[in-house]
Design a protein around this motif. Structure first.
Motif, PDB file in Angstrom:
ATOM      1  N   CYS A  34       0.870  -1.165   0.000  1.00 64.87           N
ATOM      2  CA  CYS A  34       0.000   0.000   0.000  1.00 64.87           C
ATOM      3  C   CYS A  34       0.897   1.203   0.000  1.00 64.87           C
ATOM      4  O   CYS A  34       0.608   2.232  -0.600  1.00 64.87           O
ATOM      5  CB  CYS A  34      -0.875   0.004   1.246  1.00 64.87           C
ATOM      6  N   GLY A  35       2.016   1.014   0.661  1.00 67.28           N
ATOM      7  CA  GLY A  35       3.068   2.018   0.573  1.00 67.28           C
ATOM      8  C   GLY A  35       2.696   3.276   1.306  1.00 67.28           C
ATOM      9  O   GLY A  35       1.611   3.412   1.856  1.00 67.28           O
ATOM     10  N   ILE A  36       3.642   4.125   1.306  1.00 68.25           N
ATOM     11  CA  ILE A  36       3.498   5.404   1.947  1.00 68.25           C
ATOM     12  C   ILE A  36       3.662   6.413   0.832  1.00 68.25           C
ATOM     13  O   ILE A  36       4.761   6.719   0.419  1.00 68.25           O
ATOM     14  CB  ILE A  36       4.571   5.581   3.029  1.00 68.25           C
ATOM     15  N   TYR A  37       2.554   6.840   0.302  1.00 67.95           N
ATOM     16  CA  TYR A  37       2.604   7.815  -0.774  1.00 67.95           C
ATOM     17  C   TYR A  37       2.505   9.198  -0.173  1.00 67.95           C
ATOM     18  O   TYR A  37       1.671   9.445   0.696  1.00 67.95           O
ATOM     19  CB  TYR A  37       1.470   7.582  -1.768  1.00 67.95           C
ATOM     20  N   ASP A  38       3.323  10.096  -0.633  1.00 73.09           N
ATOM     21  CA  ASP A  38       3.310  11.450  -0.098  1.00 73.09           C
ATOM     22  C   ASP A  38       3.807  12.391  -1.186  1.00 73.09           C
ATOM     23  O   ASP A  38       4.972  12.342  -1.571  1.00 73.09           O
ATOM     24  CB  ASP A  38       4.213  11.523   1.145  1.00 73.09           C
TER      25      ASP A  38
ATOM     26  N   THR B 165       7.581  24.125  15.663  1.00 76.70           N
ATOM     27  CA  THR B 165       7.216  22.760  15.255  1.00 76.70           C
ATOM     28  C   THR B 165       6.074  22.230  16.114  1.00 76.70           C
ATOM     29  O   THR B 165       5.776  22.769  17.186  1.00 76.70           O
ATOM     30  CB  THR B 165       8.408  21.792  15.427  1.00 76.70           C
ATOM     31  N   LYS B 166       5.450  21.177  15.624  1.00 73.39           N
ATOM     32  CA  LYS B 166       4.489  20.449  16.451  1.00 73.39           C
ATOM     33  C   LYS B 166       4.648  18.969  16.141  1.00 73.39           C
ATOM     34  O   LYS B 166       5.243  18.583  15.134  1.00 73.39           O
ATOM     35  CB  LYS B 166       3.058  20.915  16.170  1.00 73.39           C
ATOM     36  N   THR B 167       4.111  18.141  17.005  1.00 73.56           N
ATOM     37  CA  THR B 167       4.200  16.700  16.807  1.00 73.56           C
ATOM     38  C   THR B 167       2.837  16.179  16.406  1.00 73.56           C
ATOM     39  O   THR B 167       1.844  16.423  17.102  1.00 73.56           O
ATOM     40  CB  THR B 167       4.685  16.012  18.097  1.00 73.56           C
ATOM     41  N   VAL B 168       2.778  15.507  15.262  1.00 72.74           N
ATOM     42  CA  VAL B 168       1.490  14.991  14.766  1.00 72.74           C
ATOM     43  C   VAL B 168       1.650  13.526  14.363  1.00 72.74           C
ATOM     44  O   VAL B 168       2.751  13.040  14.167  1.00 72.74           O
ATOM     45  CB  VAL B 168       1.006  15.778  13.519  1.00 72.74           C
ATOM     46  N   LYS B 169       0.523  12.851  14.244  1.00 70.49           N
ATOM     47  CA  LYS B 169       0.537  11.478  13.737  1.00 70.49           C
ATOM     48  C   LYS B 169       0.639  11.550  12.205  1.00 70.49           C
ATOM     49  O   LYS B 169      -0.070  12.345  11.579  1.00 70.49           O
ATOM     50  CB  LYS B 169      -0.745  10.748  14.123  1.00 70.49           C
ATOM     51  N   ALA B 170       1.468  10.706  11.609  1.00 72.64           N
ATOM     52  CA  ALA B 170       1.574  10.661  10.150  1.00 72.64           C
ATOM     53  C   ALA B 170       0.227  10.240   9.558  1.00 72.64           C
ATOM     54  O   ALA B 170      -0.455   9.370  10.126  1.00 72.64           O
ATOM     55  CB  ALA B 170       2.663   9.673   9.734  1.00 72.64           C
ATOM     56  N   PRO B 171      -0.171  10.848   8.424  1.00 79.30           N
ATOM     57  CA  PRO B 171      -1.504  10.581   7.858  1.00 79.30           C
ATOM     58  C   PRO B 171      -1.577   9.280   7.061  1.00 79.30           C
ATOM     59  O   PRO B 171      -2.392   9.171   6.162  1.00 79.30           O
ATOM     60  CB  PRO B 171      -1.725  11.807   6.963  1.00 79.30           C
ATOM     61  N   TYR B 172      -0.704   8.344   7.340  1.00 78.62           N
ATOM     62  CA  TYR B 172      -0.749   7.034   6.671  1.00 78.62           C
ATOM     63  C   TYR B 172      -0.033   6.044   7.579  1.00 78.62           C
ATOM     64  O   TYR B 172       0.763   6.437   8.444  1.00 78.62           O
ATOM     65  CB  TYR B 172      -0.093   7.076   5.281  1.00 78.62           C
ATOM     66  N   ALA B 173      -0.341   4.766   7.373  1.00 76.99           N
ATOM     67  CA  ALA B 173       0.338   3.745   8.161  1.00 76.99           C
ATOM     68  C   ALA B 173       1.829   3.915   7.967  1.00 76.99           C
ATOM     69  O   ALA B 173       2.247   4.194   6.849  1.00 76.99           O
ATOM     70  CB  ALA B 173      -0.119   2.356   7.711  1.00 76.99           C
TER      71      ALA B 173
END
Lengths: 155, 155, 155, 155, 155, 155
Positions: A18-22, B137-145
């Motif tokens: 599924c990969g990590i597309y960005d 800066t801020k710390t966020v969850k990546a928007p993909y696995a």
């Protein structure tokens, strides 16, 4: 054209990997193309070794970054965009093809105008990408020269 | 060790090419390493061609992404971090060296724990990088696995 | 900074792949950078195709060899140099960082002086490397132009 | 076959770029192939992820190092060895062709015997190379595993 | 030189991977070198950014295509040509070595004459290759500039 | 989507570098993918080092050749196919996108069926390409395993 990917349609963009597309990598590369054009146009023409060394390197970086834009977009387009997304965004093929043509144009010429157009097409692609992912976006100025506007996800 | 870059110190990180440094590429690569480990650990072991094909590809992608982390960080460290910044953040050498060691470790093993540590060190580096640039800066969850936390600039 | 590699410390530089580390590749590359500068400075400036062809190729080779120096040293530093060696040679981080900065400098400019400095820093690194391996070294002139001095193991 | 390089013959191996030819890179790569075979044969077969990860990486490194042997020798043979040297060492074509065949063989198989033969052919090539340069050689044990014998210049 | 490949001789060019060898890739690359020379010689000399950008790119493409010629021919020569074929075509080593020398010459210079010679040697190699495969050949004009003659199989 | 390439439309596919476009490279690569699948399926499964070595290499070659298909087609599509050609062959975007999807599919799986489909789509692309160039085509069996049909120009 018969649909060769009927089965995949159901699970859409979830193949392994599924990969990590960005799209941010392509956006950074497009910014770098503009930056190179700015630097090249700001140089005093001369025949000194220093000038030749610098200009040759700028051309090379411009080449590489424009190629990176094309390569990264091709990957997301080919692996993440499947028939259901094409139905939803029928303009996607044209945007991607524009990116390919503009990517070649900015390699072949030293053109700020076309480099900015390249970034704009990449931003359109990023906009669609995040919309598909269900993530909101906003437009901000890049935090480094050339400080052009980029579409980023709201995280 | 004498200071070999006395002249540059004044204008600091502004050599041509001042370049467009952005730790996000390294962060995406570190996330990809974790993702590959997750995918590898989720596979049913088998001797089928499909399994062999998949596992070989996952190892290869893990290799490439871990290498990309190391390469990208080395560039920013070598080109953007100059003596004045080292004085301000004396821990930077150790962070970078840790990234190199962890980058090798996660290539040599299939370890989620060490992959997450790699991302954490890259985040530390990103934190310092943006602080030098004067960007919050801020710390966020990546928007993909794998949806791990990343340090990003507030734009 | 906590020590993230406590376990490895015991067996030090013996991970699989213990690998075959040899700074000679970086030294040959550093010599090549000096050689390219010498050739570039020896060319008669002209606008002939032959000149343009040659100078472009020299810039490219200089780029590649300087990059090779940085890449090879990064590998040995990241994979072979572990915390016990850093304790023994605390200057190693600064030497490596100098190599990175000098490697960029000689890409960005056509400077014999800085190219020789790059080789000298690589020689310092080689000196420490062989000392860690318990192999004596000597300083000899390279058997080809630019015939600068290199530190080699006594075999 | 007519002699297409009559003019170059006079100045022999001195084209720009005369370059810095050094067979040591090919020798280190040949040693690395042997090393990979030794490591692969020393592994406990298993279906664990760790084993699969390691064996895949060893195959990859073996591939790359064998390719590097072939590439480096091809460069020296094609750029440094000219008709006068071929007349002096008529066996050079066969040695180089053997290196190509052995280089492929050790990629296609896991064979210590053939890997050592590859190194031996590279040593023969190195022997001739240094003889052409007028530099004496000696045979020493490499200062790292697999500690096989290499022909090096007496500097 | 003893024959190190006695066993393979029997089955000749049928190792795994027997592979798909096709000299057309090298021929297209040789045509591209000629094309680049034609384009370079057709440019109006100037010091404009556009000219510098174009000429730098042409040199780069010429480099890459000449290198591709050498690389592709080396592969076929090293993997497909075995001792029985060498006995049948003893001139093959000289042809290949000529290709290597000419491939370097056309990188180092902007020479249409030598670029055409390179293509001619590659054609000789292709002629022998198809003869070994038992496939007839014919000589045709390439269907794109520079429209030089290439030897192709009759299919 | 506005037409961003109005000016180029007149001279169509004649930008510098007009280049030497030839779909044969992509066709050879697609044949190689099929060949790799055939070789992989013909191997006796085993846990011997020889088997692991071979299967790992086959996966790698399959990866590279599938990637080459995608890369070569992307170049011709992006640089040679311009709006007038798209108007004439509106199915071209779908064919190219299919090649991208199939190219990823055959990397992710070991599937003869999909590999043949990939070749077929590439043949469709070649058919259109030669039609644009005004060159007739014919369908022939490739002169090497896997001996599948390819569309080639009549020269």
């Amino acid at each position: 054209m018969r649909n060769i990917f009927k089965i995949e349609e159901v699970k859409a963009h979830c193949d392994v990997p599924c990969g990590i597309y960005d799209p941010s990598t392509a956006q950074i590369a497009a910014l770098s193309v503009i930056r190179m054009v700015d630097l090249m146009e700001g140089l005093d023409k001369s025949d000194s070794l220093g000038y030749v060394n610098t200009i040759t390197r700028h051309v090379k970086v411009k080449e590489e970054e424009a190629e990176k834009v094309k390569h990264e977009i091709r990957i997301i387009w080919g692996d993440f965009i499947k028939p259901p997304q094409i139905e939803q965004f029928p303009e996607i093929h044209t945007i991607v093809h524009n990116i390919m043509m503009l990517g070649s144009h900015v390699r072949q010429h030293v053109s700020r105008e076309k480099s900015v157009e390249l970034l704009q097409e990449v931003n359109k692609f990023a906009q669609i990408f995040w919309q598909i992912k269900g993530v909101e976006t906003k437009t901000v100025k890049a935090p480094y020269a050339p400080n052009e506007e980029v579409v980023i996800p709201v995280l």
